[in-house]
Scaffold this motif. Structure first.
Motif, short mmCIF file in Angstrom:
data_model
loop_
_atom_site.label_atom_id
_atom_site.label_comp_id
_atom_site.label_asym_id
_atom_site.label_seq_id
_atom_site.Cartn_x
_atom_site.Cartn_y
_atom_site.Cartn_z
N TYR A 164 42.90 40.19 46.42
CA TYR A 164 42.89 38.73 46.35
C TYR A 164 43.42 38.11 47.63
N LYS A 189 40.23 45.59 42.85
CA LYS A 189 40.18 44.17 43.19
C LYS A 189 41.32 43.80 44.14
N ASN A 214 44.38 45.60 42.36
CA ASN A 214 44.15 44.76 41.17
C ASN A 214 45.30 43.80 40.84
N THR A 251 34.07 35.54 43.81
CA THR A 251 34.14 36.99 43.72
C THR A 251 33.05 37.63 44.57
N MET A 293 47.49 40.26 41.23
CA MET A 293 47.49 38.86 41.65
C MET A 293 48.90 38.32 41.80
N GLU A 350 38.24 36.79 45.49
CA GLU A 350 38.45 38.08 44.84
C GLU A 350 37.44 39.07 45.42
N ILE A 402 38.00 30.71 41.91
CA ILE A 402 37.88 32.06 42.48
C ILE A 402 36.42 32.31 42.82
#
Length: 228
Positions: free
Chosen positions: A152, A150, A43, A192, A45, A80, A190
């Motif tokens: 990235y 999550k 999670n 997802t 970034m 993401e 982004i």
């Protein structure tokens, strides 16, 4: 009449970039062609900053003697990946890989003279760009059954045409995304993707533009969301 100037700014700094229509110095986008991006923990970034994630800005018609005000914008696109553990055992994500028919990472000459997003990218050479983007995850926490985390992954903005197939790997488990219509991976945006990690045979996934989501037999969905 008071003189006015157009100002341009680009990060990362290099003395060779003397014009926004840059043809002198290449810039690394996301990673080197054979390199990896690294996320520390689930999670996070925090890694989407630094010299491999270029930003640019401009200020037109600034009066002489005035301080320009520039809004810096990301010129990469961000994926993401929301991984849901559908297995019985805890899942620790260590690697995510995206394969596409278009160039994703590497070194490029960047022209942002007209538009920051989209800027135009010119490959610095066939050996220095790649159609595979890799993310290594360090110190990730185990994801329990039914839970999600999550991750990235940045890429060079690109357009994928209808009929093309994207491949997304999580710890070696792959899902294919077969595009029914063209899709743009846009700078500063982004996208997802929900990835159900089940180790099952990979279903083909088709994108439906009218619902703005991916649909498959296993109910995986991709939803495009906002700026980063």
């Amino acid at each position: 009449n008071q003189e006015e100037y157009d100002w341009y700014a680009f990060y990362p700094y290099t003395s060779q970039i003397t014009t926004p229509a840059n043809k002198e110095s290449y810039v690394t986008v996301a990673s080197k062609a054979n390199g990896v991006q690294t996320q520390n923990g689930n999670n996070s970034m925090a890694h989407i900053a630094g010299v491999n994630y270029p930003i640019a800005g401009k200020a037109y018609a600034t009066p002489a003697g005035s301080t320009p005000e520039l809004e810096m914008k990301h010129i990469t696109s961000l994926l993401e990946v929301i991984v849901t553990n559908a297995t019985e055992e805890p899942l620790t994500v260590t690697e995510i890989i995206l394969n596409a028919p278009e160039l994703l990472v590497g070194t490029y000459y960047v022209n942002f003279a007209e538009d920051i997003t989209p800027a135009s990218f010119v490959s610095s050479g066939e050996s220095y760009t790649a159609k595979t983007a890799k993310l290594a995850v360090n110190n990730g926490e185990a994801i329990s059954k039914g839970a999600s985390a999550k991750f990235y992954l940045a890429v060079k903005p690109f357009d994928a045409e209808a009929g093309e197939t994207l491949e997304l790997y999580v710890n070696g488990s792959v899902k294919e995304v077969e595009l029914s219509k063209a899709v743009s991976f846009t700078a500063g945006k982004i996208k997802t993707l929900n990835f159900k990690y089940d180790k099952a045979p990979t279903p083909h996934v088709t994108w439906d533009l009218t619902t703005a989501s991916y649909e498959s037999a296993s109910a995986d969905k991709v939803v495009w969301v906002s700026d980063f």
